[in-house]
Design an enzyme around this catalytic site. Sequence first.
Site, PDB file in Angstrom:
ATOM      1  N   HIS A   6      -5.684  -3.032   6.703  1.00 35.08           N
ATOM      2  CA  HIS A   6      -4.991  -3.983   5.839  1.00 35.08           C
ATOM      3  C   HIS A   6      -3.873  -4.728   6.575  1.00 35.08           C
ATOM      4  O   HIS A   6      -3.129  -5.479   5.964  1.00 35.08           O
ATOM      5  CB  HIS A   6      -4.437  -3.279   4.604  1.00 35.08           C
ATOM      6  CG  HIS A   6      -5.505  -2.854   3.648  1.00 35.08           C
ATOM      7  ND1 HIS A   6      -6.367  -3.757   3.076  1.00 35.08           N
ATOM      8  CD2 HIS A   6      -5.872  -1.635   3.179  1.00 35.08           C
ATOM      9  CE1 HIS A   6      -7.219  -3.104   2.284  1.00 35.08           C
ATOM     10  NE2 HIS A   6      -6.946  -1.826   2.328  1.00 35.08           N
ATOM     11  N   TYR A  59       0.815  -1.205   0.000  1.00 33.44           N
ATOM     12  CA  TYR A  59       0.000   0.000   0.000  1.00 33.44           C
ATOM     13  C   TYR A  59       0.849   1.255   0.000  1.00 33.44           C
ATOM     14  O   TYR A  59       0.392   2.316  -0.419  1.00 33.44           O
ATOM     15  CB  TYR A  59      -1.008  -0.030   1.152  1.00 33.44           C
ATOM     16  CG  TYR A  59      -2.234  -0.805   0.761  1.00 33.44           C
ATOM     17  CD1 TYR A  59      -3.203  -0.234  -0.056  1.00 33.44           C
ATOM     18  CD2 TYR A  59      -2.411  -2.131   1.146  1.00 33.44           C
ATOM     19  CE1 TYR A  59      -4.326  -0.946  -0.462  1.00 33.44           C
ATOM     20  CE2 TYR A  59      -3.521  -2.857   0.743  1.00 33.44           C
ATOM     21  CZ  TYR A  59      -4.480  -2.260  -0.056  1.00 33.44           C
ATOM     22  OH  TYR A  59      -5.572  -2.965  -0.471  1.00 33.44           O
TER      23      TYR A  59
END
Lengths: 725, 725
Positions: free
Chosen positions: A406, A251
């Site tokens: 996440h 990410y």
Amino acid sequence: MIRRTLAALLLATAAPAVAQDVATAPVLTSLDAYRAMAAGAETAPLFARELAAARKSVDAGIRAGIDVPTPKDRGGGPTHERHKANYKLIQQAGTLYRLTGERKYADYVRDLLLAYAKLYPTLANHPAASDQVPGRLFWQSLNDSVWLVHAIQGYDAVRVDLTAAERKTIDEQVFRRLAAFLTSEARTFDRIHNHSTWANAGVGMAGYVLRDPVLVEQALKGSDRSGKVGFLRQLDLLFSPDGYYAEGPYYQRYALQPFVVFAQAIQANEPGRKIFAYRDGIVLKAIRTAIQTSYGGYFFPINDAMPDKSLKTEELYQGVAIGYAATRDPGLLGIAKWQNKVALSPQGFAVARDIAAGKAKPFAFASTLLRDGPQGKDGALAILRSGPQEHAQVVVAKNTAQGMGHGHFDKLNWLLYDNGQAVVTDYGAARFLNIEAKDGGRYLPENDSWAKQTVAHNTLVVNETSHFDAKLKRAEAVAPTQLAFVGEGPLRFSIGEMAGAYPGVTFRRALVQVDMGKNAPLVLDLMTVKNAGKATYDLPLHFAGHIIDTDVKLASNVTTRPVLGKANGYQHLWVDATGQLANGQGRVTWINQGRFYSYRMATPGAQLIVAESGANDPRFNLRREPVLIQRLSGAGDAAFLSLLEPHGRYNAATETTTGSRSGVAGLTLTETTGARVATITLTGGKTILIAIATDTTAGKAHSVTVNGRKLDWSGPVGRFDGTAQ
Amino acid sequence: MIRRTLAALLLATAAPAVAQDVATAPVLTSLDAYRAMAAGAETAPLFARELAAARKSVDAGIRAGIDVPTPKDRGGGPTHERHKANYKLIQQAGTLYRLTGERKYADYVRDLLLAYAKLYPTLANHPAASDQVPGRLFWQSLNDSVWLVHAIQGYDAVRVDLTAAERKTIDEQVFRRLAAFLTSEARTFDRIHNHSTWANAGVGMAGYVLRDPVLVEQALKGSDRSGKVGFLRQLDLLFSPDGYYAEGPYYQRYALQPFVVFAQAIQANEPGRKIFAYRDGIVLKAIRTAIQTSYGGYFFPINDAMPDKSLKTEELYQGVAIGYAATRDPGLLGIAKWQNKVALSPQGFAVARDIAAGKAKPFAFASTLLRDGPQGKDGALAILRSGPQEHAQVVVAKNTAQGMGHGHFDKLNWLLYDNGQAVVTDYGAARFLNIEAKDGGRYLPENDSWAKQTVAHNTLVVNETSHFDAKLKRAEAVAPTQLAFVGEGPLRFSIGEMAGAYPGVTFRRALVQVDMGKNAPLVLDLMTVKNAGKATYDLPLHFAGHIIDTDVKLASNVTTRPVLGKANGYQHLWVDATGQLANGQGRVTWINQGRFYSYRMATPGAQLIVAESGANDPRFNLRREPVLIQRLSGAGDAAFLSLLEPHGRYNAATETTTGSRSGVAGLTLTETTGARVATITLTGGKTILIAIATDTTAGKAHSVTVNGRKLDWSGPVGRFDGTAQ
């Protein structure tokens, strides 16, 4: 010659419009910068190739005609892919207009945006919206933000040359509406989260283009302009002082693009903000850290991550280009050479030009401690490298904080890369990105039931439950402590500790990279557990390779293969075999790309479980990968000692094998006051003692006696080479 | 300059010895040829690199000293690897002596061979001999032959410059003894088998070097010189008229080296034999056929084969070089360029020189029918290619004869390559070549229990038993019939038939490659069975990829996974799931390297079994690979119709997906008098009818009516494009 050269064409036709109106001239890329690109393209082959590719793609788009469908599909579906393609075409066509002077490209941008101007006001929430915040053009608002970041750049390039009526229609029916939509929903715009960064970036760039300082202010400081959220706050909170992004490298890569692109836009329009110096240069640190958290070009797949994601992505083309523009670091040119592609931007042009001029150098890969958390106090990602070269051995200790939604529940997890391969692995996310048949490309149910669970990682599991019971809120409340880190010299190590993942349990992991001369280093792994009560501990090691041999006497499930457990990821493991470590010792050897790896365990009382992922998976959502689990039942305080030894080579072309046998004859652990000492006995009779002190204070002197031998060292870890008595 | 250039060095020092004695001068490579290599090396970079590598390796050998140990280990063990290394060093050092003129290289060859002269007379059969014919230096006599082929070349290079006493010792104690050993055992020397080819070649080359025409005669005509066996008979019987080697590509590669190296030696010493013209140029055909039976550089892994074996092997460096010397085919230079390596020989030098001169062209890959059997009457390997390019789609129909002891029981098996990948796969051999921990690198028990069995392949299994009950003698008695083959044009196909694999059962397979314009071709597979009785039929499809989606309603074994059967390979299959084909139709889609593959079955009454290899494998000897099995129970005459459709693309870098949905809406089979007609309905409504006639006579006219539509065509297969009514 009928066919004029590219340079001649560009010089003859570039910059067709003069900015009569300072309120409409391009501001994201200046007309001067466009002129410089047009003039220099031919001497920068990587850039010229991008230009040609953009031309090919946009020309095909023009031939195909305007297609702006009513949104219908989830990720990967036809309308989703169409709108994605359109924002790229708008951006590319705008650039092409400036670089070639051909009016058809401006017309194409205009016609696409006028079609959006008709469609957009008719849209409500996307019909395929799911658990994410719904968008209008796309099933999640994130994609709408991404659309804006790209499309506004194409629009900026042509806006000055449209009629006032066209400008008004597009300004108001597309970009103001989109900006209003994105700023109106706090879940979209005002979170400290990469989704909001995209929204902030898009709205802020639209603010510059529409000459609307309020939009810029909202982008920088949040919809209420208070500064509690917004782009600057994202820079404060989403990255650690070392430029590590809370959710992890996958990410970080994704988040990077709006950060760098918007920072570049701020720099161009408001240089007084000194955005690249903001927070000690955090934007540039973030770019370098993204690169440091990769191996062979692929990002470490910790947390929710697709393991096939490499530096060859749009975000990193942009990141490398903007980073190079700000620093002129020739190591970034080395990365760009490997990427073999540059951004179609003034910064990408500079990269291509300087690569062509031979200025590239290898990127300075090195052992690195990346502190986590906004203040750098929430653990760290510790990276040990055996050298700067591409196939060096790399140990990654994941001693980071949770990393939001996440994040995986895997405190003190570790990974190993060696010989160019991932050897000790991380499953990453259970997801088939953009593959519609797999739940529209979203995270699959197995992402929660398997990929996030502790047993899917290489760290301690207590009583077959995950860290923090796999509860995000609890996980975000505490982080590991990075007790020690030495990344240089022949004895490199990381020591991390975690308290609070399980009630009453503290565990600590020392990972030591032991240099072995011309052979690859050994990796020693000491996991110690403190627990007032008794419990069952599992220490999994997920690996890539085919098992060649073991000295553990295994009982195998050869005709029916049972699952290991019922929940917390255990329901997804098939049990191939189990066996007791004889005298507390055992070895499993596998082969991976021609190199052998021997995993040696010295954990008295432990059972070895050989298992594989893929159980309870009727839809084939999981990859099937092997794992070794050391299990201690009914234990209180405990220590798992393991050693991973790369050795030998099988060469398929020449059919030769060397060093297929382990060079280690024995591994034992001695507990003394103040330290644990691992004794590695090599087959030739030499010994390597690794002493790991309980007190990890840097420089502190230690002295213990093991088998009558006195060991003196200072600092957390000492090494002693000798000969077995 | 202190450092003289390589060329200067070579020119100054090459050819130090004058052949005073025609009985001792080099005969395998002439002094003139050595001089030409020395003079030209610098203008042929690939050759210069080999020369430098040989120098590095031999210099290291010289530094390490002479090591000629008493044989002890199996394949992969230290003494095995040492003797392998020694024969390479002898060969390289001999060549280096001639190319550099440095005496140390001749001395090294001499000293090594004198050490062998001491050791060899003391040896009896190898202590680790197993089921293969025992050698003396190695565990199987085959390796002794290979040692001879290499070492004699190094000896030939230096022999003239040794003392008469040294020559006598080495002649008599090494080479004559080795030749006597190899010729003395019919199982080693007088079989029609590649092991004997190596023995023949070694003994024949020794015959030329020792000036002993009897040895040459024995090599050419067998130990009794009758011509019933020996090298020429191997050329008659081991290759088909199309140069296909009975055991398949993997062993063709291995067998090739003694054929080409000895042929070259015969050509050099007895050009009157016109060995390269022998049997219509069979040696050169064999080289080209070896290359044609590869994809992306890797050999089709049919029969006992290691799937990691590519054209980058010593055998093919030699084969390409000797083939090029005889033909000057620039396509062979194209292969050599891909290999990026040349043989250190006059022929390898010519290849390197002509590549440097820019003469290389792409190799002419093309659809090819390779007849099998000495007369070309024992079936065929049928290769359908969609084009000459590297990533073209290739269908391989294995309609060959058994291929001796390394043959698998898989009549009418097929493979598919597409987009650069193996898609429909062959397991190859169950073996970890040269990895000692895996049974000394030999064939594993699972080679018999799994890899050779029919169910491990993509062809018909009757009543869960293998073809010919997996009995070699029965299998060698009959071969399939290649009924038809068309390799060019838009409709390429192979039709093969097998009778005798099962009592009373005849099965026929038509594989049709259906061009689809700019998309990859579809592959239609019609397997028909004739059987007076009733039986259970299984049609497995082993594939590489991850299942994405299926429309078959599956019952899954998610918590305990059972085995499929008890014997004949079925004991090695885990059953993941089973389901009935609804309305006789079903589809499974998987992804492989970013491309989707939909396998569509139209077999009314069939059950689908989704399984995986790896059951009953406590030692982890098997790879775990997926298979789809269509099962028809209690059937008599039957037809399995299947369609494999490559479609779409997922690009991980750009996160874009196109065409993830199958473009085929339906598949049905219509049986008419004289033909079966497959109807492929595309999602857009178009139809493609493929009519397959029962009478496969070329050019014969056919006319049938399907759903009121009259179809006229000539030849075995017709195609009719239309629109669904």
